[in-house]
Design an enzyme around this catalytic site. Structure first.
Site, short mmCIF file in Angstrom:
data_model
loop_
_atom_site.label_atom_id
_atom_site.label_comp_id
_atom_site.label_asym_id
_atom_site.label_seq_id
_atom_site.Cartn_x
_atom_site.Cartn_y
_atom_site.Cartn_z
N SER A 82 37.72 34.13 41.58
CA SER A 82 36.29 34.14 41.26
C SER A 82 35.59 33.25 42.28
O SER A 82 35.67 33.51 43.48
CB SER A 82 36.07 33.67 39.82
OG SER A 82 34.70 33.73 39.47
N HIS A 98 35.48 38.39 40.77
CA HIS A 98 34.27 38.58 39.98
C HIS A 98 33.10 38.92 40.89
O HIS A 98 32.90 38.29 41.93
CB HIS A 98 33.96 37.31 39.18
CG HIS A 98 34.94 37.05 38.10
ND1 HIS A 98 35.08 35.82 37.49
CD2 HIS A 98 35.85 37.86 37.49
CE1 HIS A 98 36.02 35.88 36.56
NE2 HIS A 98 36.50 37.11 36.55
N ASP A 142 39.27 33.36 33.11
CA ASP A 142 39.70 34.75 33.24
C ASP A 142 41.01 34.80 34.02
O ASP A 142 41.19 34.10 35.01
CB ASP A 142 38.63 35.58 33.96
CG ASP A 142 38.91 37.08 33.90
OD1 ASP A 142 39.69 37.51 33.03
OD2 ASP A 142 38.33 37.82 34.71
#
Length: 197
Positions: free
Chosen positions: A12, A39, A131
């Protein structure tokens, strides 16, 4: 097709430079398929495949629905779509966001664990929040290999730290070590697969 080793990578915040560095370490004869989720903003077209393609000797392309899982190919998740794997091919989904993200790392990791089990290597790199932690744990549970970037060097260490907290991890590695590590792990998987035939 299920005998092709699968490397799934999640990142990310801070991930662009890290992914470029990692992809540059992969040799032209890398015998696994690589799938990457970073992301992304849902409304902006991702240029990640083009950017990574400049530093990688392997072909890098967007993960499109129905694409074949082949050794020596890198697929990158596109904006506003989850990417999953099925036996031998890639699928996309416009399902609900997970961890406030679509694409989400956990979605890819869970599907890889389900369909490729011990032929899966999961990698968590720099990023915020958690995540990928649950998906990495699922890869471990189903016999795959798990790698987390050393939190001490990650630009944003929350994702690596949360992955380490969620389940036992096989390797904590610095970015400079990952190319050689992945090469050795993939060769080991191919050898074990050949011996089992």
């Amino acid at each position: 097709m299920k005998q092709v080793p699968l490397v799934v990578v999640g990142t990310s915040a801070g991930g662009m430079n890290v992914l470029q560095h990692l992809c540059a370490q992969l040799p032209a004869d890398f015998p696994a398929c690589v799938l990457i989720v970073q992301h992304l903003a849902p409304t902006r077209r991702s240029e990640l495949a083009d950017i990574l393609g400049r530093s990688c000797v392997l072909p890098v392309m967007p993960a499109t629905h129905g694409a074949s899982i082949l050794p020596g190919v890198v697929y990158v998740a596109t904006e506003d779509h989850h990417v999953l794997v099925e036996p031998g091919w890639v699928s996309q989904s416009h399902g609900a966001p997970e961890n406030r993200s679509r694409p989400a790392i956990n979605v890819l990791f869970r599907s890889a664990a389900q369909h490729y089990g011990p032929m899966t290597i999961g990698v968590i790199l720099t990023g915020m929040l958690d995540d990928g932690a649950a998906g990495l744990a699922e890869i471990k549970r189903l016999g795959g290999v798990t790698i987390v970037q050393d939190p001490a060097e990650a630009q944003f260490n929350a994702m690596p730290l949360n992955a380490l907290e969620a389940s036992p991890v096989d390797y904590v590695a610095r970015l400079d070590e990952m190319g050689l590590l992945l090469g050795a792990l993939v060769q080991g998987m191919k050898q074990r697969s050949a011996e089992q035939k």
